[in-house]
Design an enzyme around this catalytic site. Structure first.
Site, PDB file in Angstrom:
ATOM      1  N   GLN A   1       0.432  -1.153   0.020  1.00 44.39           N
ATOM      2  CA  GLN A   1      -0.092   0.000   0.633  1.00 44.39           C
ATOM      3  C   GLN A   1       1.143   1.082   0.180  1.00 44.39           C
ATOM      4  O   GLN A   1       0.977   2.566  -0.703  1.00 44.39           O
ATOM      5  CB  GLN A   1      -1.207   0.161   1.034  1.00 44.39           C
ATOM      6  CG  GLN A   1      -2.057   1.330   1.286  1.00 44.39           C
ATOM      7  CD  GLN A   1      -2.905   1.494   2.043  1.00 44.39           C
ATOM      8  OE1 GLN A   1      -3.430   2.723   2.421  1.00 44.39           O
ATOM      9  NE2 GLN A   1      -3.259   0.253   2.671  1.00 44.39           N
TER      10      GLN A   1
ATOM     11  N   GLU B   1       1.662  -1.598   8.037  1.00 45.37           N
ATOM     12  CA  GLU B   1       0.593  -0.780   8.410  1.00 45.37           C
ATOM     13  C   GLU B   1       0.854  -0.287  10.172  1.00 45.37           C
ATOM     14  O   GLU B   1       1.002   0.464  10.981  1.00 45.37           O
ATOM     15  CB  GLU B   1      -0.895  -0.635   8.398  1.00 45.37           C
ATOM     16  CG  GLU B   1      -1.827   0.300   8.605  1.00 45.37           C
ATOM     17  CD  GLU B   1      -1.336   1.671   8.666  1.00 45.37           C
ATOM     18  OE1 GLU B   1      -1.328   1.999   6.981  1.00 45.37           O
ATOM     19  OE2 GLU B   1      -0.861   2.239   8.748  1.00 45.37           O
TER      20      GLU B   1
ATOM     21  N   ASP C   1       0.354   3.598   6.397  1.00 44.22           N
ATOM     22  CA  ASP C   1       0.872   3.216   4.802  1.00 44.22           C
ATOM     23  C   ASP C   1       0.401   4.253   3.594  1.00 44.22           C
ATOM     24  O   ASP C   1       1.349   5.046   3.131  1.00 44.22           O
ATOM     25  CB  ASP C   1      -0.138   2.229   4.266  1.00 44.22           C
ATOM     26  CG  ASP C   1       0.159   1.158   4.864  1.00 44.22           C
ATOM     27  OD1 ASP C   1       1.872   0.511   4.859  1.00 44.22           O
ATOM     28  OD2 ASP C   1      -0.063   0.105   4.851  1.00 44.22           O
TER      29      ASP C   1
ATOM     30  N   GLY D   1      -7.093  20.960  20.492  1.00 41.56           N
ATOM     31  CA  GLY D   1      -7.247  22.251  20.844  1.00 41.56           C
ATOM     32  C   GLY D   1      -7.718  23.055  22.222  1.00 41.56           C
ATOM     33  O   GLY D   1      -8.170  22.069  22.698  1.00 41.56           O
ATOM     34  N   GLY D   2      -8.663  23.773  21.563  1.00 46.11           N
ATOM     35  CA  GLY D   2      -9.527  24.578  22.382  1.00 46.11           C
ATOM     36  C   GLY D   2     -11.166  24.186  22.265  1.00 46.11           C
ATOM     37  O   GLY D   2     -11.413  24.723  23.483  1.00 46.11           O
TER      38      GLY D   2
HETATM   39  N1  CAO Z   1      11.854  -9.409  -9.577  1.00 50.81           N
HETATM   40  C1  CAO Z   1      12.570 -10.609  -9.243  1.00 50.81           C
HETATM   41  N2  CAO Z   1      12.998 -10.524  -8.155  1.00 50.81           N
HETATM   42  C2  CAO Z   1      12.359  -8.829  -7.438  1.00 50.81           C
HETATM   43  C3  CAO Z   1      11.087  -8.792  -8.022  1.00 50.81           C
HETATM   44  C4  CAO Z   1      11.642  -8.526  -9.527  1.00 50.81           C
HETATM   45  N3  CAO Z   1      10.859  -8.224 -10.032  1.00 50.81           N
HETATM   46  N4  CAO Z   1      10.406  -7.727  -7.113  1.00 50.81           N
HETATM   47  C5  CAO Z   1      10.841  -7.523  -5.461  1.00 50.81           C
HETATM   48  N5  CAO Z   1      11.540  -8.353  -6.384  1.00 50.81           N
HETATM   49  C6  CAO Z   1      12.500  -9.188  -4.653  1.00 50.81           C
HETATM   50  C7  CAO Z   1      13.203  -8.557  -4.161  1.00 50.81           C
HETATM   51  O1  CAO Z   1      14.324  -8.021  -4.681  1.00 50.81           O
HETATM   52  C8  CAO Z   1      13.647  -8.754  -2.445  1.00 50.81           C
HETATM   53  O2  CAO Z   1      14.530 -10.305  -2.090  1.00 50.81           O
HETATM   54  P1  CAO Z   1      15.594 -10.188  -1.724  1.00 50.81           P
HETATM   55  O3  CAO Z   1      14.698  -9.969  -0.069  1.00 50.81           O
HETATM   56  O4  CAO Z   1      16.059 -11.306  -2.151  1.00 50.81           O
HETATM   57  O5  CAO Z   1      16.463  -8.992  -1.502  1.00 50.81           O
HETATM   58  C9  CAO Z   1      11.522  -9.768  -2.279  1.00 50.81           C
HETATM   59  O6  CAO Z   1      11.469  -9.257  -3.412  1.00 50.81           O
HETATM   60  C10 CAO Z   1      10.883  -8.801  -1.778  1.00 50.81           C
HETATM   61  O7  CAO Z   1      10.971  -8.255  -0.184  1.00 50.81           O
HETATM   62  P2  CAO Z   1      10.550  -7.745   0.641  1.00 50.81           P
HETATM   63  O8  CAO Z   1      11.267  -7.009   1.649  1.00 50.81           O
HETATM   64  O9  CAO Z   1      10.125  -6.254  -0.544  1.00 50.81           O
HETATM   65  O10 CAO Z   1       8.696  -8.225   0.705  1.00 50.81           O
HETATM   66  P3  CAO Z   1       8.073  -9.091   1.441  1.00 50.81           P
HETATM   67  O11 CAO Z   1       6.997  -9.889   0.986  1.00 50.81           O
HETATM   68  O12 CAO Z   1       9.256  -9.458   2.056  1.00 50.81           O
HETATM   69  O13 CAO Z   1       8.425  -7.826   2.870  1.00 50.81           O
HETATM   70  C11 CAO Z   1       7.254  -5.816   3.083  1.00 50.81           C
HETATM   71  C12 CAO Z   1       7.048  -6.784   2.981  1.00 50.81           C
HETATM   72  C13 CAO Z   1       6.080  -4.113   2.452  1.00 50.81           C
HETATM   73  C14 CAO Z   1       7.650  -5.802   5.433  1.00 50.81           C
HETATM   74  C15 CAO Z   1       8.267  -4.972   3.044  1.00 50.81           C
HETATM   75  O14 CAO Z   1       8.768  -5.126   1.551  1.00 50.81           O
HETATM   76  C16 CAO Z   1       9.313  -3.689   3.290  1.00 50.81           C
HETATM   77  O15 CAO Z   1       8.907  -3.746   4.797  1.00 50.81           O
HETATM   78  N6  CAO Z   1       8.405  -2.892   2.846  1.00 50.81           N
HETATM   79  C17 CAO Z   1       9.357  -1.046   3.045  1.00 50.81           C
HETATM   80  C18 CAO Z   1       7.943  -0.788   4.055  1.00 50.81           C
HETATM   81  C19 CAO Z   1       7.071  -0.639   3.693  1.00 50.81           C
HETATM   82  O16 CAO Z   1       6.814   0.266   1.968  1.00 50.81           O
HETATM   83  N7  CAO Z   1       6.156  -0.861   4.458  1.00 50.81           N
HETATM   84  C20 CAO Z   1       4.564  -0.879   4.080  1.00 50.81           C
HETATM   85  C21 CAO Z   1       4.307  -2.126   2.853  1.00 50.81           C
HETATM   86  S1  CAO Z   1       2.088  -2.012   3.352  1.00 50.81           S
HETATM   87  O17 CAO Z   1       1.472  -1.986   4.234  1.00 50.81           O
END
Ligand code: CAO
Length: 416
Positions: free
Chosen positions: A17, A140, A169, A248-249
């Site tokens: 998101q 979130e 988010d 606030g007030g």
């Molecule tokens: N081709 C190949 N690999 C891809 C890709 C693509 N097109 N797009 C993504 N990937 C890979 C990334 O390279 C990564 O790989 P590695 O971890 O091996 O390096 C992986 O997919 C994505 O990892 P991620 O950490 O982003 O995904 P997750 O599902 O484990 O975590 C989240 C999700 C949201 C917790 C994490 O992305 C995060 O903390 N993001 C930052 C904070 C954020 O935006 N949170 C809000 C989300 S909305 O509630």
């Protein structure tokens, strides 16, 4: 009509998101947003909380309108090559991967800058660079807890509570959009891109700044007069949860209306503005309070504020929330009915203003979404359907100069 962000090309590496909310906003205002997704899978929200089997979920469609979708495996050598080419042709790269993912993919800020010195790289992370929690992945509610919202939301006798509003988010995404537009404006004069980073914790805290104000007031005087704990309850040394108290007030509270016993949303929010005391008394038929020294000042009312709200609830007993607001608005009293999502979805004013819009989607038919909450005199953003997974892969690759044969090979080898 041309749109203000037309000509700005954005590589949208966002998911879930926070990031998608940012790039969707920029797409509404004319940017060419290319959503890069893993072949075969795509953004996880495409399949989360599905209401129609096999069709992109509303979670996805409501956060990715007006974008194009390119599938690309950026972990393959050819995928990296395509991304490199795309970076050279684009203005902005937005990502909200977990910490370090873009670097692990081989696209560090230094490398991207070398490829395209004008590139703006915009990131959302849970915590800011260098923060002692910088390695954490964040969603979130984690952000709401880390940013001060949860400890100050809810009721005194209940646990910390998160808000339904996406403070962690979408709010972070909105902050990032401002950061990107600022960096684009800076690039107009310097020709240089830059890194723009927004953390979810910081964005939540930014919206909780009045609570940081309250912490400092509490440290100095030991109480907070606008909180329900004053004057009959007790304060500790941290900002308490204030229930539905007005900040606030002007004291305020959520008050019961006719039907509250069976309808959980038969309530209005009522605000007691200091200078509106006389109209309030007239509206609720308590003219005798207008000149009564026990009631004339906000300070005099403070210790009996909940008795006053009780009296107003008595007056509200035979009025629906809509009838009550229709009376109170004539007295210029800040108030509103507590509206449900169903009521908002069908609100004719929100439909007319383009805040609630109906969008036609290739596979799911029509659905409702929230359109641009920002209104312009010279721009009427049109909300278009979100793309299917990989819908624009071929047209994007073609526009980058790849031949039909190369594109076919990429598909066969699952690069795209
Ligand atoms: N081709 C190949 N690999 C891809 C890709 C693509 N097109 N797009 C993504 N990937 C890979 C990334 O390279 C990564 O790989 P590695 O971890 O091996 O390096 C992986 O997919 C994505 O990892 P991620 O950490 O982003 O995904 P997750 O599902 O484990 O975590 C989240 C999700 C949201 C917790 C994490 O992305 C995060 O903390 N993001 C930052 C904070 C954020 O935006 N949170 C809000 C989300 S909305 O509630």
């Amino acid at each position: 009509m041309s749109k203000p962000l037309e000509g700005i090309k954005i590589i949208d590496f966002t998911h879930v998101q926070a990031g998608p909310a940012c790039t969707q906003l920029l797409a509404w205002y004319g940017a060419d947003v290319i959503k890069v997704e893993r072949p075969g899978a795509g953004d996880v929200t495409r399949s989360q909380l599905r209401d129609i089997p096999g069709v992109d979920a509303l979670y996805f469609t409501m956060l990715n309108s007006n974008k194009r979708s390119l599938t690309l495996d950026t972990k393959t050598p050819e995928g990296k090559e395509i991304l490199t080419k795309l970076i050279k042709e684009s203005d902005v790269l937005v990502e909200n991967f977990g910490p370090g993912a873009l670097d692990r993919m081989g696209f560090t800020w230094e490398h991207i800058k070398e490829l395209n010195p004008g590139m703006i790289v915009a990131s959302v992370k849970g915590f800011s660079d260098g923060h002692h929690y910088e390695d954490l992945k964040v969603y979130e509610n984690v952000a709401q807890c880390a940013g001060g919202a949860a400890s100050t939301t809810g009721f005194d006798d209940g646990p910390p509570t998160v808000s339904a509003a996406a403070l962690g988010d979408s709010n972070t995404g909105m902050h990032l959009a401002i950061g990107i537009l600022t960096a684009l404006r800076a690039r107009d004069t310097t020709g240089k891109g830059q890194k723009v980073a927004v953390s979810m914790q910081d964005s939540v805290l930014n919206l909780c700044r009045v609570k940081l104000r309250d912490q400092q007031r509490l440290d100095r005087v030991g109480y907070l007069e606008e909180y329900p704990q004053y004057p009959h309850g007790t304060f500790s040394d941290v900002v308490p949860r204030g229930g539905n108290a007005g900040g606030g007030g002007q004291p305020g509270w959520v008050l019961k209306c006719k039907g509250w016993e069976t309808d959980p949303n038969a309530y209005i929010y009522f605000t007691i503005q200091g200078h509106a005391w006389a109209p309030i008394c007239r509206a609720i038929g308590k003219e005798e309070w207008i000149d009564d020294p026990a009631y004339t000042t906000a300070q005099a009312r403070q210790d009996k504020i909940f008795d006053i709200f009780g009296t107003i609830e008595e007056w509200l007993k035979d009025k629906t929330k809509f009838e009550a607001v229709d009376i109170l608005r004539k007295f210029d009293i800040p108030c509103a009915p507590v509206l449900t999502m169903k009521e908002l979805a069908n609100d004719p004013s929100l439909r007319a203003s383009g805040t609630i819009v109906e969008v036609d989607h290739k596979e799911r038919g029509t659905y409702l979404t929230v359109g641009s909450p920002i209104k312009f005199s010279d721009l009427k953003p049109e909300v278009k359907a979100s793309p299917l997974l990989g819908e624009h892969t071929d047209e994007i690759l073609e526009s980058m100069g790849y031949s039909q044969q190369q594109i076919k090979d990429f598909h066969e080898r699952r690069v795209v």
